[in-house]
Design a protein around this motif. Structure first.
Motif, PDB file in Angstrom:
ATOM      1  N   PRO A 147      48.469  32.974  30.551  1.00 21.25           N
ATOM      2  CA  PRO A 147      49.046  34.077  29.769  1.00 21.25           C
ATOM      3  C   PRO A 147      48.033  34.775  28.853  1.00 21.25           C
ATOM      4  O   PRO A 147      48.276  35.891  28.410  1.00 21.25           O
ATOM      5  CB  PRO A 147      50.152  33.396  28.947  1.00 21.25           C
ATOM      6  CG  PRO A 147      50.493  32.164  29.707  1.00 21.25           C
ATOM      7  CD  PRO A 147      49.194  31.723  30.347  1.00 21.25           C
ATOM      8  N   LYS A 148      46.891  34.132  28.598  1.00 21.56           N
ATOM      9  CA  LYS A 148      45.866  34.734  27.733  1.00 21.56           C
ATOM     10  C   LYS A 148      44.764  35.442  28.530  1.00 21.56           C
ATOM     11  O   LYS A 148      43.743  35.827  27.963  1.00 21.56           O
ATOM     12  CB  LYS A 148      45.248  33.664  26.837  1.00 21.56           C
ATOM     13  CG  LYS A 148      46.236  33.093  25.833  1.00 21.56           C
ATOM     14  CD  LYS A 148      45.573  32.052  24.961  1.00 21.56           C
ATOM     15  CE  LYS A 148      46.595  31.483  23.991  1.00 21.56           C
ATOM     16  NZ  LYS A 148      46.028  30.430  23.160  1.00 21.56           N
ATOM     17  N   VAL A 149      44.978  35.616  29.816  1.00 20.68           N
ATOM     18  CA  VAL A 149      43.967  36.262  30.648  1.00 20.68           C
ATOM     19  C   VAL A 149      43.696  37.676  30.125  1.00 20.68           C
ATOM     20  O   VAL A 149      44.590  38.355  29.616  1.00 20.68           O
ATOM     21  CB  VAL A 149      44.397  36.287  32.137  1.00 20.68           C
ATOM     22  CG1 VAL A 149      45.529  37.266  32.391  1.00 20.68           C
ATOM     23  CG2 VAL A 149      43.213  36.599  33.033  1.00 20.68           C
ATOM     24  N   VAL A 150      42.437  38.087  30.244  1.00 20.15           N
ATOM     25  CA  VAL A 150      42.030  39.425  29.835  1.00 20.15           C
ATOM     26  C   VAL A 150      41.838  40.262  31.094  1.00 20.15           C
ATOM     27  O   VAL A 150      41.138  39.848  32.014  1.00 20.15           O
ATOM     28  CB  VAL A 150      40.707  39.379  29.024  1.00 20.15           C
ATOM     29  CG1 VAL A 150      40.222  40.781  28.703  1.00 20.15           C
ATOM     30  CG2 VAL A 150      40.895  38.551  27.761  1.00 20.15           C
ATOM     31  N   GLU A 151      42.490  41.420  31.120  1.00 18.95           N
ATOM     32  CA  GLU A 151      42.317  42.329  32.256  1.00 18.95           C
ATOM     33  C   GLU A 151      41.236  43.343  31.895  1.00 18.95           C
ATOM     34  O   GLU A 151      41.222  43.889  30.789  1.00 18.95           O
ATOM     35  CB  GLU A 151      43.633  43.043  32.575  1.00 18.95           C
ATOM     36  CG  GLU A 151      44.679  42.087  33.096  1.00 18.95           C
ATOM     37  CD  GLU A 151      45.900  42.782  33.656  1.00 18.95           C
ATOM     38  OE1 GLU A 151      46.393  43.752  33.041  1.00 18.95           O
ATOM     39  OE2 GLU A 151      46.367  42.345  34.730  1.00 18.95           O
ATOM     40  N   GLU A 152      40.336  43.564  32.845  1.00 18.44           N
ATOM     41  CA  GLU A 152      39.243  44.502  32.642  1.00 18.44           C
ATOM     42  C   GLU A 152      39.154  45.442  33.842  1.00 18.44           C
ATOM     43  O   GLU A 152      39.675  45.147  34.916  1.00 18.44           O
ATOM     44  CB  GLU A 152      37.924  43.747  32.474  1.00 18.44           C
ATOM     45  CG  GLU A 152      37.919  42.805  31.276  1.00 18.44           C
ATOM     46  CD  GLU A 152      36.644  41.990  31.200  1.00 18.44           C
ATOM     47  OE1 GLU A 152      35.703  42.458  30.536  1.00 18.44           O
ATOM     48  OE2 GLU A 152      36.604  40.918  31.835  1.00 18.44           O
ATOM     49  N   TRP A 153      38.490  46.561  33.630  1.00 20.29           N
ATOM     50  CA  TRP A 153      38.291  47.574  34.667  1.00 20.29           C
ATOM     51  C   TRP A 153      36.797  47.823  34.726  1.00 20.29           C
ATOM     52  O   TRP A 153      36.220  48.388  33.807  1.00 20.29           O
ATOM     53  CB  TRP A 153      39.054  48.828  34.263  1.00 20.29           C
ATOM     54  CG  TRP A 153      39.144  49.890  35.288  1.00 20.29           C
ATOM     55  CD1 TRP A 153      38.450  51.066  35.273  1.00 20.29           C
ATOM     56  CD2 TRP A 153      39.989  49.939  36.433  1.00 20.29           C
ATOM     57  NE1 TRP A 153      38.805  51.833  36.353  1.00 20.29           N
ATOM     58  CE2 TRP A 153      39.760  51.158  37.086  1.00 20.29           C
ATOM     59  CE3 TRP A 153      40.911  49.052  36.984  1.00 20.29           C
ATOM     60  CZ2 TRP A 153      40.417  51.521  38.246  1.00 20.29           C
ATOM     61  CZ3 TRP A 153      41.567  49.420  38.143  1.00 20.29           C
ATOM     62  CH2 TRP A 153      41.333  50.645  38.763  1.00 20.29           C
ATOM     63  N   LYS A 154      36.130  47.339  35.789  1.00 23.83           N
ATOM     64  CA  LYS A 154      34.673  47.409  35.856  1.00 23.83           C
ATOM     65  C   LYS A 154      34.206  48.045  37.157  1.00 23.83           C
ATOM     66  O   LYS A 154      34.966  48.200  38.097  1.00 23.83           O
ATOM     67  CB  LYS A 154      34.069  46.003  35.747  1.00 23.83           C
ATOM     68  CG  LYS A 154      34.316  45.335  34.413  1.00 23.83           C
ATOM     69  CD  LYS A 154      33.559  44.028  34.333  1.00 23.83           C
ATOM     70  CE  LYS A 154      33.745  43.418  32.975  1.00 23.83           C
ATOM     71  NZ  LYS A 154      32.734  42.431  32.673  1.00 23.83           N
ATOM     72  N   TRP A 155      32.922  48.311  37.166  1.00 21.65           N
ATOM     73  CA  TRP A 155      32.232  48.772  38.377  1.00 21.65           C
ATOM     74  C   TRP A 155      32.948  49.922  39.068  1.00 21.65           C
ATOM     75  O   TRP A 155      33.258  49.872  40.252  1.00 21.65           O
ATOM     76  CB  TRP A 155      31.991  47.598  39.334  1.00 21.65           C
ATOM     77  CG  TRP A 155      31.343  46.445  38.656  1.00 21.65           C
ATOM     78  CD1 TRP A 155      30.104  46.433  38.080  1.00 21.65           C
ATOM     79  CD2 TRP A 155      31.891  45.149  38.446  1.00 21.65           C
ATOM     80  NE1 TRP A 155      29.864  45.204  37.526  1.00 21.65           N
ATOM     81  CE2 TRP A 155      30.949  44.392  37.737  1.00 21.65           C
ATOM     82  CE3 TRP A 155      33.103  44.549  38.778  1.00 21.65           C
ATOM     83  CZ2 TRP A 155      31.165  43.087  37.363  1.00 21.65           C
ATOM     84  CZ3 TRP A 155      33.315  43.236  38.412  1.00 21.65           C
ATOM     85  CH2 TRP A 155      32.349  42.528  37.711  1.00 21.65           C
TER      86      TRP A 155
END
Length: 137
Positions: free
Chosen positions: A43-51
Protein backbone atom coordinates in the motif's frame (compact mmCIF):
# COMPACT_ATOMS: atom_id res chain seq x y z
CA UNK A 1 -0.62 39.19 -15.05
CA UNK A 2 2.23 37.17 -16.52
CA UNK A 3 2.13 33.38 -16.46
CA UNK A 4 5.30 31.62 -15.46
CA UNK A 5 7.09 29.51 -18.03
CA UNK A 6 6.79 26.38 -15.92
CA UNK A 7 4.00 23.94 -16.52
CA UNK A 8 2.52 21.65 -13.94
CA UNK A 9 3.05 17.97 -14.74
CA UNK A 10 0.19 15.75 -13.61
CA UNK A 11 1.01 13.26 -10.85
CA UNK A 12 2.43 9.92 -11.98
CA UNK A 13 -0.66 8.07 -10.72
CA UNK A 14 -2.82 10.20 -13.00
CA UNK A 15 -0.52 9.61 -15.97
CA UNK A 16 -0.63 5.86 -15.36
CA UNK A 17 -4.43 5.95 -15.16
CA UNK A 18 -4.52 7.93 -18.42
CA UNK A 19 -2.23 5.37 -20.10
CA UNK A 20 -4.55 2.55 -18.99
CA UNK A 21 -7.56 4.39 -20.42
CA UNK A 22 -5.63 5.25 -23.58
CA UNK A 23 -4.92 1.59 -24.28
CA UNK A 24 -8.67 0.85 -24.15
CA UNK A 25 -8.23 -2.88 -24.76
CA UNK A 26 -6.96 -6.03 -23.04
CA UNK A 27 -3.58 -4.35 -22.47
CA UNK A 28 -5.17 -1.58 -20.42
CA UNK A 29 -7.18 -4.11 -18.43
CA UNK A 30 -4.06 -6.18 -17.80
CA UNK A 31 -1.96 -3.19 -16.75
CA UNK A 32 -4.77 -2.05 -14.43
CA UNK A 33 -5.04 -5.53 -12.88
CA UNK A 34 -1.29 -5.77 -12.30
CA UNK A 35 -1.19 -2.23 -10.87
CA UNK A 36 -3.89 -3.20 -8.39
CA UNK A 37 -1.93 -6.31 -7.34
CA UNK A 38 1.19 -4.19 -6.80
CA UNK A 39 -0.80 -1.76 -4.65
CA UNK A 40 -2.30 -4.65 -2.67
CA UNK A 41 1.15 -6.13 -2.09
CA UNK A 42 2.47 -2.76 -0.91
CA UNK A 43 0.00 0.00 0.00
CA UNK A 44 3.00 2.36 0.36
CA UNK A 45 4.24 1.79 -3.18
CA UNK A 46 5.30 4.93 -5.04
CA UNK A 47 4.10 5.35 -8.61
CA UNK A 48 6.44 7.14 -10.98
CA UNK A 49 6.41 8.14 -14.64
CA UNK A 50 9.86 7.80 -16.22
CA UNK A 51 11.69 7.47 -19.50
CA UNK A 52 9.20 9.36 -21.64
CA UNK A 53 6.12 7.46 -20.56
CA UNK A 54 6.86 4.31 -18.61
CA UNK A 55 4.88 3.47 -15.46
CA UNK A 56 7.27 2.60 -12.63
CA UNK A 57 6.50 1.25 -9.16
CA UNK A 58 9.07 1.88 -6.43
CA UNK A 59 9.73 1.29 -2.75
CA UNK A 60 13.30 2.02 -1.61
CA UNK A 61 14.21 1.68 -5.29
CA UNK A 62 12.50 0.44 -8.43
CA UNK A 63 10.34 -2.66 -8.01
CA UNK A 64 9.18 -2.96 -11.60
CA UNK A 65 8.13 -1.12 -14.73
CA UNK A 66 4.96 -1.71 -16.73
CA UNK A 67 5.23 -1.42 -20.49
CA UNK A 68 2.61 -2.19 -23.09
CA UNK A 69 3.42 -3.54 -26.51
CA UNK A 70 1.23 -4.79 -29.33
CA UNK A 71 1.22 -8.43 -28.18
CA UNK A 72 2.21 -8.25 -24.47
CA UNK A 73 2.15 -6.24 -21.31
CA UNK A 74 5.68 -6.50 -19.89
CA UNK A 75 6.45 -6.13 -16.20
CA UNK A 76 10.20 -5.83 -15.78
CA UNK A 77 11.60 -6.30 -12.29
CA UNK A 78 14.74 -4.20 -11.84
CA UNK A 79 16.48 -6.83 -9.67
CA UNK A 80 14.52 -9.83 -10.88
CA UNK A 81 17.57 -12.08 -11.29
CA UNK A 82 18.08 -11.88 -7.51
CA UNK A 83 14.49 -12.89 -6.68
CA UNK A 84 13.23 -16.38 -5.97
CA UNK A 85 10.51 -17.30 -8.45
CA UNK A 86 9.16 -20.71 -7.37
CA UNK A 87 6.00 -20.32 -9.49
CA UNK A 88 8.14 -19.44 -12.51
CA UNK A 89 6.33 -16.20 -13.35
CA UNK A 90 9.39 -14.76 -15.07
CA UNK A 91 9.18 -15.74 -18.73
CA UNK A 92 11.23 -13.02 -20.43
CA UNK A 93 14.69 -11.43 -20.16
CA UNK A 94 15.89 -14.63 -18.52
CA UNK A 95 19.46 -14.37 -19.80
CA UNK A 96 20.27 -11.05 -18.13
CA UNK A 97 22.35 -10.70 -14.99
CA UNK A 98 20.02 -8.24 -13.25
CA UNK A 99 16.52 -7.85 -14.68
CA UNK A 100 13.75 -10.38 -15.26
CA UNK A 101 10.37 -9.78 -16.86
CA UNK A 102 6.89 -11.21 -17.01
CA UNK A 103 5.28 -11.00 -20.45
CA UNK A 104 1.50 -11.25 -20.29
CA UNK A 105 -0.28 -11.94 -23.58
CA UNK A 106 -3.97 -11.42 -24.26
CA UNK A 107 -6.08 -13.85 -22.24
CA UNK A 108 -3.25 -14.91 -19.92
CA UNK A 109 -3.68 -14.75 -16.17
CA UNK A 110 -0.87 -14.32 -13.67
CA UNK A 111 -1.03 -16.11 -10.32
CA UNK A 112 -1.98 -13.17 -8.07
CA UNK A 113 -0.57 -14.67 -4.88
CA UNK A 114 2.76 -15.54 -6.49
CA UNK A 115 2.97 -12.10 -8.15
CA UNK A 116 2.36 -10.27 -4.88
CA UNK A 117 5.02 -12.44 -3.24
CA UNK A 118 7.51 -11.37 -5.96
CA UNK A 119 6.64 -7.71 -5.36
CA UNK A 120 7.16 -8.09 -1.61
CA UNK A 121 10.45 -9.90 -2.17
CA UNK A 122 11.63 -7.11 -4.50
CA UNK A 123 10.77 -4.55 -1.82
CA UNK A 124 12.65 -6.54 0.83
CA UNK A 125 15.70 -6.69 -1.46
CA UNK A 126 15.52 -2.93 -2.10
CA UNK A 127 15.11 -2.18 1.61
CA UNK A 128 18.02 -4.44 2.56
CA UNK A 129 20.24 -2.62 0.06
CA UNK A 130 19.16 0.75 1.41
CA UNK A 131 19.86 -0.37 4.99
CA UNK A 132 23.37 -1.51 3.98
CA UNK A 133 24.12 1.90 2.43
CA UNK A 134 23.00 3.68 5.62
CA UNK A 135 25.12 1.38 7.81
CA UNK A 136 28.36 2.23 5.95
CA UNK A 137 30.42 4.93 7.73
Amino acid sequence: MKKSGTSQTPPASQLISERIEELADWRGETLARMRKLIQQADPKVVEEWKWMGTPVWSHDGIICTGESYKKVVKLTFAKGASLKDPKRLFNSSLDGNVRRAIDIAEGEEVDATAFKALVREAIALNSAGKAKKKAKP
